[in-house]
Design a protein around this motif. Structure first.
Motif, PDB file in Angstrom:
ATOM      1  N   ALA A   1       0.822  -1.219   0.000  1.00 17.62           N
ATOM      2  CA  ALA A   1       0.000   0.000   0.000  1.00 17.62           C
ATOM      3  C   ALA A   1       0.855   1.268   0.000  1.00 17.62           C
ATOM      4  O   ALA A   1       0.402   2.325  -0.455  1.00 17.62           O
ATOM      5  N   LEU A   2       2.092   1.181   0.483  1.00 20.86           N
ATOM      6  CA  LEU A   2       2.982   2.343   0.452  1.00 20.86           C
ATOM      7  C   LEU A   2       3.275   2.766  -0.983  1.00 20.86           C
ATOM      8  O   LEU A   2       3.508   3.940  -1.260  1.00 20.86           O
ATOM      9  N   TYR A   3       3.265   1.812  -1.902  1.00 22.46           N
ATOM     10  CA  TYR A   3       3.556   2.094  -3.307  1.00 22.46           C
ATOM     11  C   TYR A   3       2.289   2.265  -4.146  1.00 22.46           C
ATOM     12  O   TYR A   3       2.228   3.143  -5.015  1.00 22.46           O
ATOM     13  N   TYR A   4       1.294   1.427  -3.884  1.00 23.09           N
ATOM     14  CA  TYR A   4       0.111   1.397  -4.748  1.00 23.09           C
ATOM     15  C   TYR A   4      -1.090   2.143  -4.180  1.00 23.09           C
ATOM     16  O   TYR A   4      -2.051   2.389  -4.901  1.00 23.09           O
ATOM     17  N   GLY A   5      -1.033   2.498  -2.909  1.00 22.19           N
ATOM     18  CA  GLY A   5      -2.200   3.061  -2.245  1.00 22.19           C
ATOM     19  C   GLY A   5      -3.062   1.950  -1.676  1.00 22.19           C
ATOM     20  O   GLY A   5      -3.117   0.844  -2.218  1.00 22.19           O
ATOM     21  N   LEU A   6      -3.752   2.240  -0.586  1.00 21.21           N
ATOM     22  CA  LEU A   6      -4.499   1.197   0.110  1.00 21.21           C
ATOM     23  C   LEU A   6      -5.633   0.638  -0.736  1.00 21.21           C
ATOM     24  O   LEU A   6      -5.824  -0.586  -0.819  1.00 21.21           O
ATOM     25  N   GLU A   7      -6.403   1.501  -1.361  1.00 18.75           N
ATOM     26  CA  GLU A   7      -7.544   1.021  -2.142  1.00 18.75           C
ATOM     27  C   GLU A   7      -7.087   0.123  -3.289  1.00 18.75           C
ATOM     28  O   GLU A   7      -7.618  -0.980  -3.479  1.00 18.75           O
ATOM     29  N   HIS A   8      -6.107   0.594  -4.039  1.00 23.35           N
ATOM     30  CA  HIS A   8      -5.638  -0.191  -5.185  1.00 23.35           C
ATOM     31  C   HIS A   8      -5.023  -1.506  -4.724  1.00 23.35           C
ATOM     32  O   HIS A   8      -5.213  -2.558  -5.364  1.00 23.35           O
ATOM     33  N   THR A   9      -4.303  -1.473  -3.611  1.00 20.82           N
ATOM     34  CA  THR A   9      -3.669  -2.690  -3.094  1.00 20.82           C
ATOM     35  C   THR A   9      -4.705  -3.737  -2.705  1.00 20.82           C
ATOM     36  O   THR A   9      -4.573  -4.915  -3.049  1.00 20.82           O
ATOM     37  N   ILE A  10      -5.731  -3.327  -1.989  1.00 24.05           N
ATOM     38  CA  ILE A  10      -6.771  -4.282  -1.605  1.00 24.05           C
ATOM     39  C   ILE A  10      -7.431  -4.874  -2.842  1.00 24.05           C
ATOM     40  O   ILE A  10      -7.679  -6.091  -2.919  1.00 24.05           O
ATOM     41  N   LYS A  11      -7.658  -4.050  -3.834  1.00 19.66           N
ATOM     42  CA  LYS A  11      -8.267  -4.554  -5.075  1.00 19.66           C
ATOM     43  C   LYS A  11      -7.324  -5.520  -5.803  1.00 19.66           C
ATOM     44  O   LYS A  11      -7.766  -6.502  -6.421  1.00 19.66           O
ATOM     45  N   LEU A  12      -6.017  -5.274  -5.714  1.00 23.73           N
ATOM     46  CA  LEU A  12      -5.061  -6.200  -6.318  1.00 23.73           C
ATOM     47  C   LEU A  12      -5.102  -7.561  -5.628  1.00 23.73           C
ATOM     48  O   LEU A  12      -5.050  -8.614  -6.290  1.00 23.73           O
ATOM     49  N   TYR A  13      -5.190  -7.553  -4.306  1.00 18.17           N
ATOM     50  CA  TYR A  13      -5.268  -8.821  -3.569  1.00 18.17           C
ATOM     51  C   TYR A  13      -6.588  -9.537  -3.855  1.00 18.17           C
ATOM     52  O   TYR A  13      -6.618 -10.767  -4.029  1.00 18.17           O
ATOM     53  N   LEU A  14      -7.664  -8.782  -3.902  1.00 21.04           N
ATOM     54  CA  LEU A  14      -8.949  -9.391  -4.233  1.00 21.04           C
ATOM     55  C   LEU A  14      -8.934  -9.984  -5.635  1.00 21.04           C
ATOM     56  O   LEU A  14      -9.509 -11.054  -5.877  1.00 21.04           O
ATOM     57  N   ARG A  15      -8.254  -9.313  -6.552  1.00 16.97           N
ATOM     58  CA  ARG A  15      -8.168  -9.818  -7.920  1.00 16.97           C
ATOM     59  C   ARG A  15      -7.417 -11.162  -7.947  1.00 16.97           C
ATOM     60  O   ARG A  15      -7.784 -12.066  -8.710  1.00 16.97           O
ATOM     61  N   GLN A  16      -6.382 -11.281  -7.141  1.00  8.62           N
ATOM     62  CA  GLN A  16      -5.661 -12.557  -7.064  1.00  8.62           C
ATOM     63  C   GLN A  16      -6.594 -13.684  -6.632  1.00  8.62           C
ATOM     64  O   GLN A  16      -6.567 -14.790  -7.188  1.00  8.62           O
ATOM     65  N   LEU A  17      -7.435 -13.400  -5.653  1.00 10.80           N
ATOM     66  CA  LEU A  17      -8.365 -14.415  -5.156  1.00 10.80           C
ATOM     67  C   LEU A  17      -9.477 -14.690  -6.163  1.00 10.80           C
ATOM     68  O   LEU A  17      -9.903 -15.835  -6.333  1.00 10.80           O
ATOM     69  N   GLU A  18      -9.943 -13.639  -6.826  1.00 14.29           N
ATOM     70  CA  GLU A  18     -10.971 -13.821  -7.852  1.00 14.29           C
ATOM     71  C   GLU A  18     -10.428 -14.658  -9.016  1.00 14.29           C
ATOM     72  O   GLU A  18     -11.094 -15.582  -9.503  1.00 14.29           O
ATOM     73  N   ASP A  19      -9.227 -14.329  -9.470  1.00 10.81           N
ATOM     74  CA  ASP A  19      -8.622 -15.075 -10.570  1.00 10.81           C
ATOM     75  C   ASP A  19      -8.381 -16.532 -10.175  1.00 10.81           C
ATOM     76  O   ASP A  19      -8.539 -17.450 -10.996  1.00 10.81           O
ATOM     77  N   ALA A  20      -8.006 -16.746  -8.919  1.00  9.46           N
ATOM     78  CA  ALA A  20      -7.796 -18.126  -8.440  1.00  9.46           C
ATOM     79  C   ALA A  20      -9.116 -18.892  -8.498  1.00  9.46           C
ATOM     80  O   ALA A  20      -9.153 -20.057  -8.910  1.00  9.46           O
ATOM     81  N   GLY A  21     -10.211 -18.248  -8.096  1.00  9.41           N
ATOM     82  CA  GLY A  21     -11.506 -18.896  -8.136  1.00  9.41           C
ATOM     83  C   GLY A  21     -11.926 -19.243  -9.553  1.00  9.41           C
ATOM     84  O   GLY A  21     -12.435 -20.340  -9.819  1.00  9.41           O
ATOM     85  N   LEU A  22     -11.683 -18.323 -10.476  1.00  5.28           N
ATOM     86  CA  LEU A  22     -12.025 -18.579 -11.878  1.00  5.28           C
ATOM     87  C   LEU A  22     -11.183 -19.722 -12.446  1.00  5.28           C
ATOM     88  O   LEU A  22     -11.700 -20.566 -13.191  1.00  5.28           O
ATOM     89  N   GLU A  23      -9.919 -19.752 -12.086  1.00 11.54           N
ATOM     90  CA  GLU A  23      -9.046 -20.817 -12.585  1.00 11.54           C
ATOM     91  C   GLU A  23      -9.461 -22.176 -12.023  1.00 11.54           C
ATOM     92  O   GLU A  23      -9.459 -23.184 -12.738  1.00 11.54           O
ATOM     93  N   ARG A  24      -9.837 -22.206 -10.746  1.00 14.16           N
ATOM     94  CA  ARG A  24     -10.317 -23.457 -10.152  1.00 14.16           C
ATOM     95  C   ARG A  24     -11.591 -23.927 -10.854  1.00 14.16           C
ATOM     96  O   ARG A  24     -11.738 -25.098 -11.174  1.00 14.16           O
ATOM     97  N   ASP A  25     -12.514 -22.996 -11.086  1.00 15.71           N
ATOM     98  CA  ASP A  25     -13.774 -23.346 -11.728  1.00 15.71           C
ATOM     99  C   ASP A  25     -13.534 -23.875 -13.148  1.00 15.71           C
ATOM    100  O   ASP A  25     -14.161 -24.833 -13.584  1.00 15.71           O
ATOM    101  N   PHE A  26     -12.614 -23.236 -13.861  1.00 19.51           N
ATOM    102  CA  PHE A  26     -12.332 -23.616 -15.239  1.00 19.51           C
ATOM    103  C   PHE A  26     -11.705 -25.015 -15.284  1.00 19.51           C
ATOM    104  O   PHE A  26     -12.071 -25.852 -16.139  1.00 19.51           O
ATOM    105  N   SER A  27     -10.782 -25.277 -14.362  1.00 17.38           N
ATOM    106  CA  SER A  27     -10.076 -26.561 -14.369  1.00 17.38           C
ATOM    107  C   SER A  27     -10.966 -27.715 -13.933  1.00 17.38           C
ATOM    108  O   SER A  27     -10.727 -28.869 -14.294  1.00 17.38           O
ATOM    109  N   SER A  28     -11.999 -27.389 -13.140  1.00 15.59           N
ATOM    110  CA  SER A  28     -12.907 -28.448 -12.676  1.00 15.59           C
ATOM    111  C   SER A  28     -13.984 -28.759 -13.714  1.00 15.59           C
ATOM    112  O   SER A  28     -14.674 -29.749 -13.610  1.00 15.59           O
TER     113      SER A  28
END
Length: 248
Positions: free
Chosen positions: A221-248
């Protein structure tokens, strides 16, 4: 999708370094919620070097997302604090006095009777209980006999080995997760997860309900800002969910 709980200990550390109330811990927690975090985690310690006991009361009265209080239940003051605030979840961590950060899980065999005695105290108050556990099959199997609702896998080992060989790094966590599912335990994870290793972990570890992330997220967050950082982490989890769904 795996839920993101933001650990705000480091915000409290920064505030305490100068006294006063800048940054404002409660406002930061509310901003984390507003930016998409599904939970707030704090880990008060006896010396109050970051989270103060009063912070817990202030946060409980303000936040709307899931509140997770971590700490050493062998300290009566911590037990009293949790019972007074009744968070959605308490995560029991076997910290030693003056420990800088959590660095191991419970020996759920050696301390099984203690855990069987203390866990009902929280559950009877309507608090979900998670216990910090290393990715050791024997520790996970024994955790299921304590009466806990969930375990939180201690992920420092995975994070340190990730860049050398991520397949080898993830293997014990996959096994631990499967045993947790077989024994009816919910699964959380935390410690040193970051934007580099989070997605791979969430894709490969089955039934992962929640990750608790503090140090790396606040540093980013020191580099990206708190809002953008949280959204980046959420995107990692969202992408992981999509990849799991696709592979199953």
């Amino acid at each position: 999708m795996t839920r993101l709980s933001v650990n705000i200990n480091k915000i409290a550390t920064l505030r305490n370094s100068r006294g006063g109330n800048n940054p404002n811990l409660v406002e930061t927690a509310l901003d984390c919620e507003r930016f998409g975090a599904q939970g707030i985690t704090v880990h008060p310690r006896p010396d109050e070097r970051h989270i103060r006991y009063q912070d817990v009361f202030d946060l409980k009265s303000a936040i709307q997302s899931e509140f997770n209080i971590e700490g050493n239940c062998q300290e009566q003051k911590f037990v009293d604090l949790v019972l007074a605030n009744k968070p959605a979840q308490v995560t029991l961590v076997p910290d030693a006095l003056n420990q800088i950060t959590s660095n191991h899980g419970w020996d759920t065999i050696k301390h099984q009777q203690y855990l069987r005695d203390i866990i009902p105290l929280f559950k009877e108050a309507g608090i979900r209980v998670s216990i910090f556990v290393d990715p050791d099959p024997k520790m996970v199997e024994a955790a299921a006999k304590t009466g806990t609702d969930r375990i939180e896998l201690y992920t420092e080992g995975y994070a340190h080995a990730y860049h050398k060989n991520r397949e080898t790094a993830i293997a014990p966590y996959v096994q631990a997760a499967r045993i947790a599912a077989e024994t009816g335990l919910g699964l959380n994870a935390g410690h040193d997860l970051d934007l580099h290793n989070l997605k791979y972990f969430a894709v490969n570890v089955p039934n992962l309900l929640e990750v608790s992330i503090g140090h790396a997220l606040i540093c980013d967050a020191l580099y990206y800002g708190l809002e953008h950082t949280i959204k980046l982490y959420l995107r990692q989890l969202e992408d992981a969910g999509l990849e799991r769904d696709f592979s199953s």
